[in-house]
Structures are given as structure tokens and as C-alpha cells.
Scaffold this active site. Structure first.
Site, PDB file in Angstrom:
ATOM      1  CB  CYS A 108      -3.919  -2.269   4.383  1.00  0.00           C
ATOM      2  SG  CYS A 108      -2.985  -2.591   5.907  1.00  0.00           S
TER       3      CYS A 108
ATOM      4  CD  GLU B 218      -2.459   0.977   2.914  1.00  0.00           C
ATOM      5  OE1 GLU B 218      -2.046   0.125   3.743  1.00  0.00           O
ATOM      6  OE2 GLU B 218      -3.428   1.727   3.139  1.00  0.00           O
TER       7      GLU B 218
ATOM      8  CE  LYS C  63      -7.042   0.742   3.833  1.00  0.00           C
ATOM      9  NZ  LYS C  63      -5.787   1.083   4.542  1.00  0.00           N
TER      10      LYS C  63
HETATM   11  C1  ACM Z   1      -3.829  -0.151   7.177  1.00  0.00           C
HETATM   12  O1  ACM Z   1      -4.937  -0.268   6.659  1.00  0.00           O
HETATM   13  N1  ACM Z   1      -2.842   0.447   6.546  1.00  0.00           N
HETATM   14  C2  ACM Z   1      -3.572  -0.696   8.506  1.00  0.00           C
END
Ligand code: ACM
Length: 269
Positions: free
Chosen positions: A148, A38, A110
Site C-alpha cells: 500500500c 493488505e 511494510k
Molecule cells: C495504506 O497504506 N493502507 C493506505
């Protein structure tokens, strides 16, 4: 086909340096699918929204996609990589791109933002997309993407699997300890391969330091870990996977993982 994960420590707001570092670390890596962490080009713990905006890139016209496209073209691999996105209207998203030897294929934004990401980014607005890509031998497979903290919400991996993903690429910057022991279950309960590329190192904002936990891992549809990285080192780990083996979700003569679901009874909002 071979799946490779690159685990490293991006430098904060040093896009060109991070791109050069990744280019060096990936030199000689032979894989059909390469997953990067990420926010691999920018670093993670933004000290201000101004910093996030400085690092954010247009997709597909920014420097990271340009470099990913170059690597994909020269190696024949497909890349999935996380980066901060500035949309045409100025909105910022924590995004991941899918880049094939033919160029940029798509973007995922995301959905579940973690901690101070909420100060800088908007939550994703495009659901959980699954892309049809090919390995280096020309065999097609279905590639889903989540980022993530999405792992914490089983609905994310489930949505991707129900949309036909054989492999879930999972660029990450994990700081909590739980994900590496949870991903085998995400893989098992959806009968899908997962490829979590995490980062290592630390980032500090004022008095607060985040410690990234490494342990990038590849899991198979039976919940076995095929490859795993250390907690602290820069490294590439890889494993051989057969996407076709994710497609048969018949568990017993009387049980099918998806057909046995009872969505009418789940009461999910
Ligand atoms: C995250 O979502 N970077 C912990």
C-alpha cells in the site's frame, strides 16, 4: 502468465470467515499469480493494539499461511497476501507473504506505515525483497513485494526494480485517491509490471470511518493499465503478462533506464 487480483471487503477481526470468503471467491480462478489485499484476513482499522495483537499471526505457522499454502498447492498459483504478523519476540508488523505451491517462500514487512498503523505496528526491518518464483508452466520470474502506502515513496518500487523485479505485487488498503493514477508511472519509470490488489468497503473506529477506494489495477512496463476493478465491488480482475518483457530497459540506442541513472548527483539521504 496470468496475474489475478482479488478485491473484496474483509470483515474486522474475522480471520476464519475472511479465509472462507476468499476461498469461495477464488474458486475457479485460473492464474499463475494471485494478489490479495493488505491485511486481507484481519481487516484494517484496528481499534486498539490489543485488537491488532489478537488478529496477528505467526508466519509461517498461522492460519492464513496454512490456507494460502493449501490454495497454492491445489491451484499451482503463487499467492501474495497481506496479514498482521506477530514475530517470535512479540513485535507486530504489517506484513505480506509469498506462498507458492511448495509452501511459504518469504515475508515482506511494510516499510512505510500509514496513519494509525503507526500506533500498532513497527516499520519493516527487511528492506524490499525480491523472490524468484515460477509460473504454472515452470518459467522463472522475479517477484517483488511492497504494501500500500509504500507506493507514495518512489524509492520502494525503484529498489525492487533495481533488485531485478519483473513484477511488483502490491497488496493494498487504499483510502487516498491518488494511487490508481500513480501506479502506471511507478510501472513506467521502473519498466516493471505492477499488480495492486486493493479492498473495498468501509471500517469505522469511534467517530471516524475509512472508505476504501477499490480500483485495483495491473500495469505494464510501458505504464499502460491492463486491467482495473471498480471503486466499490467485490471482484477478480486479471491480465496476461510476460515477465521477460520487463527485463529490457534499453530505452533508445543511447539510453538505458538504469545505467543512465546518476546516483552521485541525487543527494538522496
Ligand atoms: C495504506 O497504506 N493502507 C493506505
Amino acid at each position: 502468465m496470468r496475474v489475478a487480483l482479488l478485491q473484496f471487503s474483509p470483515e474486522y477481526l474475522q480471520t476464519e470467515r475472511n479465509l472462507d470468503t476468499v476461498e469461495r471467491l477464488l474458486d475457479g480462478v485460473d492464474a499463475d499469480l494471485v494478489v490479495l489485499p493488505e491485511l486481507f484476513s484481519s481487516g484494517y482499522f484496528f481499534r486498539s493494539t490489543e485488537d491488532a495483537r489478537t488478529a496477528a499471526e505467526s508466519i509461517p505457522d498461522g492460519p492464513s499461511v496454512e490456507r494460502l499454502a493449501k490454495w497454492a498447492k491445489s491451484s499451482g498459483a503463487t499467492y501474495v497476501a497481506g496479514l498482521p504478523e506477530q514475530a517470535e519476540d512479540g513485535r507486530l508488523f504489517n506484513s505480506a507473504v509469498v506462498v507458492t505451491p511448495r509452501g511459504w517462500l518469504g515475508t515482506y514487512r511494510k516499510t512505510h506505515l500509514f496513519y494509525e498503523e503507526k500506533l500498532h505496528f513497527l516499520p519493516g526491518d527487511m528492506g524490499f525483497p525480491v523472490f524468484t518464483v515460477t509460473d504454472c508452466a515452470g518459467n522463472a520470474y522475479r517477484l517483488g513485494v511492497m504494501i500500500c502506502f509504500d507506493w507514495y515513496f518512489p524509492e520502494a518500487a525503484r529498489s525492487l526494480a533495481l533488485s531485478g523485479a519483473d513484477v511488483i505485487a502490491h497488496p493494498s488498503n487504499l483510502v487516498r485517491p491518488d494511487c490508481p493514477r500513480s501506479m502506471p508511472i511507478r510501472a513506467l519509470e521502473n519498466h516493471v509490471f505492477t499488480a495492486t490488489a486493493n479492498r473495498v468497503g468501509t471500517e469505522t473506529k469511534g467517530e471516524e470511518t475509512l472508505y476504501f477506494i477499490g480500483q485495483s489495477l495491473i500495469c505494464d512496463p510501458n505504464g499502460h493499465v491492463l486491467a482495473t476493478a471498480s471503486m466499490t465491488e467485490t471482484e477478480v480482475v486479471s491480465a496476461e503478462v510476460d515477465p521477460k518483457s520487463a527485463r529490457d530497459r534499453q530505452l533508445t540506442a543511447h539510453n538505458h533506464l538504469f545505467e543512465d541513472r546518476r546516483p552521485d548527483h541525487y543527494g538522496l539521504g
